[in-house]
Design a protein around this motif. Structure first.
Motif, PDB file in Angstrom:
ATOM      1  N   LEU A  95       0.939  -0.946   0.214  1.00 37.01           N
ATOM      2  CA  LEU A  95       0.105   0.039  -0.040  1.00 37.01           C
ATOM      3  C   LEU A  95       0.499   0.958  -0.321  1.00 37.01           C
ATOM      4  O   LEU A  95       0.112   2.165  -0.387  1.00 37.01           O
ATOM      5  CB  LEU A  95      -0.927  -0.089   1.211  1.00 37.01           C
ATOM      6  CG  LEU A  95      -1.683  -1.655   1.056  1.00 37.01           C
ATOM      7  CD1 LEU A  95      -2.827  -0.647   2.786  1.00 37.01           C
ATOM      8  CD2 LEU A  95      -2.918  -1.675   0.110  1.00 37.01           C
ATOM      9  N   GLY A 134       3.780   2.059  -1.880  1.00 42.36           N
ATOM     10  CA  GLY A 134       4.285   2.004  -2.826  1.00 42.36           C
ATOM     11  C   GLY A 134       5.521   2.050  -3.066  1.00 42.36           C
ATOM     12  O   GLY A 134       6.376   1.667  -2.553  1.00 42.36           O
ATOM     13  N   SER A 168       3.718  10.157   1.765  1.00 45.93           N
ATOM     14  CA  SER A 168       2.529  11.413   1.371  1.00 45.93           C
ATOM     15  C   SER A 168       1.609  11.186   1.839  1.00 45.93           C
ATOM     16  O   SER A 168       0.167  10.332   2.660  1.00 45.93           O
ATOM     17  CB  SER A 168       2.099  10.824   0.048  1.00 45.93           C
ATOM     18  OG  SER A 168       2.209  11.304  -0.636  1.00 45.93           O
ATOM     19  N   ASP A 191      -1.467  11.638   0.522  1.00 47.73           N
ATOM     20  CA  ASP A 191      -2.449  11.704  -0.629  1.00 47.73           C
ATOM     21  C   ASP A 191      -2.755  10.227  -0.363  1.00 47.73           C
ATOM     22  O   ASP A 191      -3.658   9.595  -0.584  1.00 47.73           O
ATOM     23  CB  ASP A 191      -1.792  11.872  -0.784  1.00 47.73           C
ATOM     24  CG  ASP A 191      -1.981  13.576  -2.137  1.00 47.73           C
ATOM     25  OD1 ASP A 191      -2.447  14.557  -1.023  1.00 47.73           O
ATOM     26  OD2 ASP A 191      -1.293  13.545  -2.962  1.00 47.73           O
ATOM     27  N   ASN A 192      -1.604   8.823   1.041  1.00 45.94           N
ATOM     28  CA  ASN A 192      -1.528   7.932   0.852  1.00 45.94           C
ATOM     29  C   ASN A 192      -2.163   7.185   2.048  1.00 45.94           C
ATOM     30  O   ASN A 192      -2.387   6.412   2.662  1.00 45.94           O
ATOM     31  CB  ASN A 192      -0.279   7.278   0.418  1.00 45.94           C
ATOM     32  CG  ASN A 192      -0.377   5.595   0.123  1.00 45.94           C
ATOM     33  OD1 ASN A 192      -1.847   5.261  -0.180  1.00 45.94           O
ATOM     34  ND2 ASN A 192       0.361   5.046   0.510  1.00 45.94           N
ATOM     35  N   LYS A 229     -13.607   4.068  -1.125  1.00 51.02           N
ATOM     36  CA  LYS A 229     -12.864   3.218  -1.469  1.00 51.02           C
ATOM     37  C   LYS A 229     -13.107   2.560  -2.413  1.00 51.02           C
ATOM     38  O   LYS A 229     -12.356   2.412  -3.737  1.00 51.02           O
ATOM     39  CB  LYS A 229     -11.655   2.506  -1.074  1.00 51.02           C
ATOM     40  CG  LYS A 229     -10.578   2.094  -1.498  1.00 51.02           C
ATOM     41  CD  LYS A 229      -9.097   2.811  -1.293  1.00 51.02           C
ATOM     42  CE  LYS A 229      -8.538   2.899  -2.279  1.00 51.02           C
ATOM     43  NZ  LYS A 229      -6.874   3.504  -1.878  1.00 51.02           N
ATOM     44  N   ASN A 253      -6.744   9.890  -2.419  1.00 50.50           N
ATOM     45  CA  ASN A 253      -6.919   8.523  -2.415  1.00 50.50           C
ATOM     46  C   ASN A 253      -6.161   7.941  -2.092  1.00 50.50           C
ATOM     47  O   ASN A 253      -5.358   6.589  -2.548  1.00 50.50           O
ATOM     48  CB  ASN A 253      -7.049   7.891  -3.962  1.00 50.50           C
ATOM     49  CG  ASN A 253      -7.860   6.674  -4.092  1.00 50.50           C
ATOM     50  OD1 ASN A 253      -8.601   5.880  -3.654  1.00 50.50           O
ATOM     51  ND2 ASN A 253      -7.525   5.946  -5.061  1.00 50.50           N
ATOM     52  N   ARG A 254      -6.269   8.209  -0.378  1.00 53.23           N
ATOM     53  CA  ARG A 254      -5.499   7.217   1.056  1.00 53.23           C
ATOM     54  C   ARG A 254      -6.051   5.688   0.591  1.00 53.23           C
ATOM     55  O   ARG A 254      -6.639   4.886   0.052  1.00 53.23           O
ATOM     56  CB  ARG A 254      -5.714   7.784   1.776  1.00 53.23           C
ATOM     57  CG  ARG A 254      -5.401   8.960   1.929  1.00 53.23           C
ATOM     58  CD  ARG A 254      -4.869   9.675   3.453  1.00 53.23           C
ATOM     59  NE  ARG A 254      -4.293  11.037   3.038  1.00 53.23           N
ATOM     60  CZ  ARG A 254      -5.348  12.012   3.661  1.00 53.23           C
ATOM     61  NH1 ARG A 254      -7.139  11.767   3.982  1.00 53.23           N
ATOM     62  NH2 ARG A 254      -5.050  13.432   3.689  1.00 53.23           N
ATOM     63  N   SER A 255      -4.497   4.619   1.043  1.00 58.37           N
ATOM     64  CA  SER A 255      -4.603   3.640   1.434  1.00 58.37           C
ATOM     65  C   SER A 255      -4.263   3.167   2.632  1.00 58.37           C
ATOM     66  O   SER A 255      -4.615   2.136   3.297  1.00 58.37           O
ATOM     67  CB  SER A 255      -3.620   2.529   0.382  1.00 58.37           C
ATOM     68  OG  SER A 255      -3.473   3.364  -1.065  1.00 58.37           O
TER      69      SER A 255
END
Length: 436
Positions: free
Chosen positions: A94, A96, A101, A103-104, A274, A282-284
């Motif tokens: 998840l 990357g 980040s 955003d994540n 999600k 669009n986080r994970s």
């Protein structure tokens, strides 16, 4: 010769096209589930006692508890750092490139020193700076945002925002036969604790705080008073009652709905976004830094809590998976250093539970309105609660029926009485008596 070359090239093209098509079909329909989102709720690390008690030989905070009562210790910082390194391995897919980040990843904490510090230690283990994130070669650490709001405003994670309906539900539960019988059964123990510790025991919360103080002092290798030898034992009633306190906040459906229900809804709504590709950013990964009670409340509300005190740095993992066109969630509980976790059996749903099924099973504990609407008491109950009067809806209906019916009953009785008196007057009319 020319035609042979053409045939060979055409055969190669057809074969390559077919092979590519097969690969596309295999990727579209796979037997391997894909983890696409994870929520982690973790407890803070090792801490000092929340408070002492009057007869405590270790009650001098400055002398014996250097960090202060309730504060995270160096041991606790290390426990949380190790949790962060575990999360980095578990959620590598998840993360990357592994860097932080906004955003994540989102990290949220209750507004308590030990959970805020724990969140920072987790973030340090989760995101050691690499390459251009290294800002100081002598300090392999980078600042990561930790989000929080004041406790009295937090109804999702800390559950400290005042809620009239919850307060009433708790009072009713504390007056219930179940609770009063339990307290009466252990009165002798409470009297013993009061006499020796010098505190008043009015609730399970009082029992839990005293037990936890003794447990931490023993953990820190501080000798306990001789009177504890009688009661502070593994498997004792003292221990059992302290653990029972973890069920208290969510012991009824209404209480569960008004405490941990908002957290459960928060998680499910984010999962739904999600799946629908409407989650922004669009986080994970979403991490909650909280307390043993947070974990216990979540597990107890869904019928999975077994009596114990969730350990320091323990963690709940609520994960969302995608398998072809379907989605399901799994729940894991890490209460030790074990890295090979097995999904919990969600009651009536199993290990792999769809969001729709989970929402259906637990619909009664998942709020559907705003916090204000869920917590608002009817006006008549607000008045009664303000007068410290606890009354059930059934009794109120009965009282209102009586109030409405009373004038009608008076009128009917008056008419019947009047009718009888009129008859008497008529019967005596020959004697010149007249009923007026």
């Amino acid at each position: 010769m020319f035609w042979k070359i053409v045939v060979v090239l055409f055969s190669v093209f057809v074969f390559s096209t077919a092979k590519s098509s097969i690969r596309r079909n295999q990727s579209a329909y796979s037997d391997e589930p894909q983890l696409i989102f994870a929520h982690v709720i973790h407890r803070h690390g090792d801490r000092n006692p929340i408070r002492s008690y009057p007869n405590d030989p270790w009650k001098d905070e400055e002398q014996f508890w250097e960090e202060g009562f309730g504060q995270l210790t160096n041991i606790g910082i290390n426990q949380e750092y190790e949790l962060g390194t575990y999360l980095r391995k578990r959620y590598a897919s998840l993360l990357g490139d592994g860097g932080y980040s906004n955003d994540n990843v989102y990290i949220q904490s209750t507004d308590v020193d030990r959970t805020l510090n724990s969140a920072q230690a987790v973030a340090a283990g989760l995101f050691p700076p690499e390459n251009d994130q290294i800002w100081n070669a002598d300090l392999l650490w980078q600042p990561i945002p930790i989000h929080t709001i004041p406790k009295e405003m937090d109804h999702v994670l800390y559950a400290g925002r005042p809620c009239s309906r919850y307060q009433r539900a708790m009072r009713k539960h504390l007056q219930s036969l179940e609770y009063t019988t339990l307290m009466a059964k252990h009165k002798q123990l409470f009297d013993y604790l009061q006499e020796n510790a010098g505190i008043q025991i009015h609730s399970l919360d009082d029992v839990d705080i005293l037990y936890n103080t003794l447990w931490i002092e023993q953990l820190k290798e501080k000798s306990l008073p001789f009177w504890t030898d009688e009661v502070f034992l593994p498997g004792s009633d003292f221990e059992m009652l302290a653990y029972l306190n973890f069920r208290l906040a969510t012991n009824t459906t209404e209480m569960a709905r008004l405490t941990v229900g908002f957290l459960i809804r928060d998680i499910l709504d984010r999962f739904s976004s999600k799946i629908e590709s409407t989650l922004l950013p669009n986080r994970s990964l979403h991490i909650y830094s909280a307390h043993d009670s947070t974990i216990a409340n979540f597990l107890n509300a869904i019928g999975l809590f077994e009596l114990h005190n969730p350990p320091y740095a323990s963690s709940l993992h609520i994960e969302l998976y995608k398998l072809n066109a379907d989605h399901y969630m799994q729940i894991f509980y890490r209460n030790s250093s074990d890295e090979n976790l097995q999904p919990l059996e969600i009651p009536l749903c199993g290990q792999n539970c769809s969001l729709e099924m989970f929402r259906s099973i637990y619909s009664e504990i998942i709020p559907t309105e705003t916090f204000e609407e869920e917590c608002e008491l009817p006006f008549y109950l607000e008045i009664l609660e303000g007068s410290n009067i606890c009354i059930s809806n059934e009794w109120f209906v009965s009282i209102m029926c009586f109030v409405v019916m009373l004038p009608i009953m008076i009128i009917v009785l008056w008419r019947v009485s009047s009718s009888k008196r009129g008859n008497i007057a008529l019967e005596n009319d020959n004697n010149n008596m007249k009923y007026l």
